[in-house]
Motif scaffolding. Structure first.
Motif, PDB file in Angstrom:
ATOM      1  N   GLN A  15       1.129  -1.828  -0.285  1.00  0.00           N
ATOM      2  CA  GLN A  15      -0.288   0.416  -0.296  1.00  0.00           C
ATOM      3  C   GLN A  15       0.738   1.389  -0.038  1.00  0.00           C
ATOM      4  OE1 GLN A  15      -3.018  -0.080   3.157  1.00  0.00           O
ATOM      5  NE2 GLN A  15      -3.781  -2.005   2.210  1.00  0.00           N
ATOM      6  N   MET A  16       1.894   1.528   0.662  1.00  0.00           N
ATOM      7  CA  MET A  16       3.499   2.561   0.791  1.00  0.00           C
ATOM      8  C   MET A  16       3.225   2.712  -0.996  1.00  0.00           C
ATOM      9  SD  MET A  16       5.076   2.295   4.825  1.00  0.00           S
ATOM     10  CE  MET A  16       5.007   4.447   4.202  1.00  0.00           C
ATOM     11  N   SER A  19       0.238   4.374  -2.638  1.00  0.00           N
ATOM     12  CA  SER A  19       0.931   5.409  -2.469  1.00  0.00           C
ATOM     13  C   SER A  19       1.606   6.508  -2.642  1.00  0.00           C
ATOM     14  CB  SER A  19       1.007   5.274  -0.705  1.00  0.00           C
ATOM     15  OG  SER A  19      -0.428   5.180  -0.428  1.00  0.00           O
ATOM     16  N   TYR A  20       2.379   5.880  -3.480  1.00  0.00           N
ATOM     17  CA  TYR A  20       3.772   6.365  -3.820  1.00  0.00           C
ATOM     18  C   TYR A  20       3.650   7.116  -5.330  1.00  0.00           C
ATOM     19  CZ  TYR A  20       8.683   7.719  -5.349  1.00  0.00           C
ATOM     20  OH  TYR A  20       9.972   7.962  -5.978  1.00  0.00           O
ATOM     21  N   ASP A  22       1.428   7.346  -6.713  1.00  0.00           N
ATOM     22  CA  ASP A  22      -0.241   8.322  -6.775  1.00  0.00           C
ATOM     23  C   ASP A  22       0.694   9.328  -6.149  1.00  0.00           C
ATOM     24  OD1 ASP A  22      -1.690   6.188  -7.674  1.00  0.00           O
ATOM     25  OD2 ASP A  22      -2.818   6.229  -6.255  1.00  0.00           O
ATOM     26  N   LYS A  24       0.696  10.263  -2.877  1.00  0.00           N
ATOM     27  CA  LYS A  24       0.278  11.277  -2.356  1.00  0.00           C
ATOM     28  C   LYS A  24       0.175   9.932  -0.602  1.00  0.00           C
ATOM     29  CE  LYS A  24      -4.522  10.389  -2.012  1.00  0.00           C
ATOM     30  NZ  LYS A  24      -5.832   9.927  -2.521  1.00  0.00           N
ATOM     31  N   PHE A  26       1.727   7.619   2.909  1.00  0.00           N
ATOM     32  CA  PHE A  26       1.832   7.615   3.846  1.00  0.00           C
ATOM     33  C   PHE A  26       2.481   9.136   4.926  1.00  0.00           C
ATOM     34  CE2 PHE A  26       0.546   4.285   2.721  1.00  0.00           C
ATOM     35  CZ  PHE A  26      -0.132   3.159   3.665  1.00  0.00           C
ATOM     36  N   TYR A 110       8.355   7.523   0.252  1.00  0.00           N
ATOM     37  CA  TYR A 110       6.899   6.958   0.718  1.00  0.00           C
ATOM     38  C   TYR A 110       6.717   7.381   1.785  1.00  0.00           C
ATOM     39  CZ  TYR A 110       8.755   3.098  -2.180  1.00  0.00           C
ATOM     40  OH  TYR A 110       9.482   2.325  -2.956  1.00  0.00           O
ATOM     41  N   SER A 192      -4.886  12.045   3.289  1.00  0.00           N
ATOM     42  CA  SER A 192      -3.649  10.397   2.680  1.00  0.00           C
ATOM     43  C   SER A 192      -4.037   9.701   3.602  1.00  0.00           C
ATOM     44  CB  SER A 192      -2.076  11.283   3.294  1.00  0.00           C
ATOM     45  OG  SER A 192      -2.276  11.427   4.872  1.00  0.00           O
ATOM     46  N   SER A 193      -3.061   8.503   3.304  1.00  0.00           N
ATOM     47  CA  SER A 193      -3.572   7.508   4.425  1.00  0.00           C
ATOM     48  C   SER A 193      -2.614   7.228   6.041  1.00  0.00           C
ATOM     49  CB  SER A 193      -2.358   5.621   3.822  1.00  0.00           C
ATOM     50  OG  SER A 193      -4.071   5.605   2.468  1.00  0.00           O
ATOM     51  N   GLU A 218      -9.409   7.171   3.697  1.00  0.00           N
ATOM     52  CA  GLU A 218      -8.362   6.507   3.174  1.00  0.00           C
ATOM     53  C   GLU A 218      -7.909   5.985   3.969  1.00  0.00           C
ATOM     54  OE1 GLU A 218      -6.383   7.543   1.152  1.00  0.00           O
ATOM     55  OE2 GLU A 218      -6.968   9.659   0.224  1.00  0.00           O
ATOM     56  N   ASN A 219      -7.008   4.660   3.140  1.00  0.00           N
ATOM     57  CA  ASN A 219      -6.746   3.533   4.696  1.00  0.00           C
ATOM     58  C   ASN A 219      -5.633   4.005   6.213  1.00  0.00           C
ATOM     59  OD1 ASN A 219      -6.726   1.541   3.024  1.00  0.00           O
ATOM     60  ND2 ASN A 219      -5.300   1.780   1.852  1.00  0.00           N
TER      61      ASN A 219
END
Length: 244
Positions: A15-16, A19-20, A22, A24, A26, A110, A192-193, A218-219
């Motif tokens: 997931q990290m 997100s990276y 995207d 976005k 963490f 990240y 953000s997550s 978000e997560n």
């Protein structure tokens, strides 16, 4: 999540990375557990230190249950004495692997912002080892409704810094400050997550704000060593975990 497994770590890493890609990264929320191996004692140890010196005053003002409570005991300690208590530990603190790992995640992109309850500067020192000097914000001194000005990658101290003008330690101080933190928490959950590390959420004025502001947009990852999350955390994550 409950006690983490290798499978959990692989999923979090996946997931990290997503997100990276995207753009976005963490956000991290860190508590005292991240600094204990660096030499900064946990709340329970600080309570024992307070009672050694200010035990008579604490017992005069507090009941037996409050005598085990960090924020309640801190309310019995003069502000200058609180600074001295923290100063002695901050001077001895060493950079630990937890903060080196966080600094590496920041450098790799990240992790963006790190929001922390801690007073120490260990993360800033770890970042400097990697040639990074992220902006640092002190919300105890200058909390604001407008969070757009905060740099995408930054260190944000929620309750002050050990060398700052304001240190928020007592239950009354942190309770009064909780609403000042709400805009930042709301923006974080929207943008953000969030990965929570070293923070129990068991007895804190900020935790109700987290509960009220999290909507599952978000997560949210909550790392811990317990076999099961405490009741507060379980109540926060269960509505979004898919578990009945």
């Amino acid at each position: 999540m409950a006690k983490f497994t290798t499978k959990d770590i692989k999923l979090l890493a996946k997931q990290m990375r997503a997100s990276y890609k995207d753009e976005k990264p963490f956000t991290l929320l860190t508590g005292a557990g991240c600094s204990v191996s660096a030499g900064i004692p946990l709340a329970g140890t600080l309570v024992k230190e307070i009672l050694k010196t200010y035990g008579d005053e604490c017992r005069r003002q507090l009941d037996d249950e409050q005598l085990r409570d960090y924020g309640a005991c801190m309310s019995c300690v003069p502000i200058n004495a609180r600074r001295k208590l923290f100063s002695d530990h901050l001077k001895k603190a060493k950079i630990n692997w937890a903060h080196i790992a966080i600094a590496c995640l920041m450098k790799a992109g990240y992790v963006g912002r790190v929001i922390t309850f801690n007073f120490d500067s260990i993360l800033a020192r770890a970042c400097s080892l990697l040639g990074m000097y992220p902006p640092t914000y002190d919300f105890a001194a200058a909390a604001t409704v407008d969070t757009d000005y905060i740099a995408p990658q930054a260190i944000i101290h929620l309750h002050g810094q050990g060398t700052g003008k304001h240190l928020l330690n007592s239950d009354k101080e942190t309770h009064n400050h909780a609403e000042n933190i709400r805009p930042l928490i709301r923006a974080t959950f929207t943008e953000s997550s969030l990965l929570v590390i070293g923070y129990s959420g068991s007895s804190d004025a900020v935790f109700p704000v987290l509960t009220q502001e999290y909507s599952g947009r978000e997560n949210l990852w909550w790392a811990g060593y317990e076999s099961n999350p405490n009741l507060n955390i379980e109540g926060l994550i269960r509505p979004y975990s898919g578990v009945a």
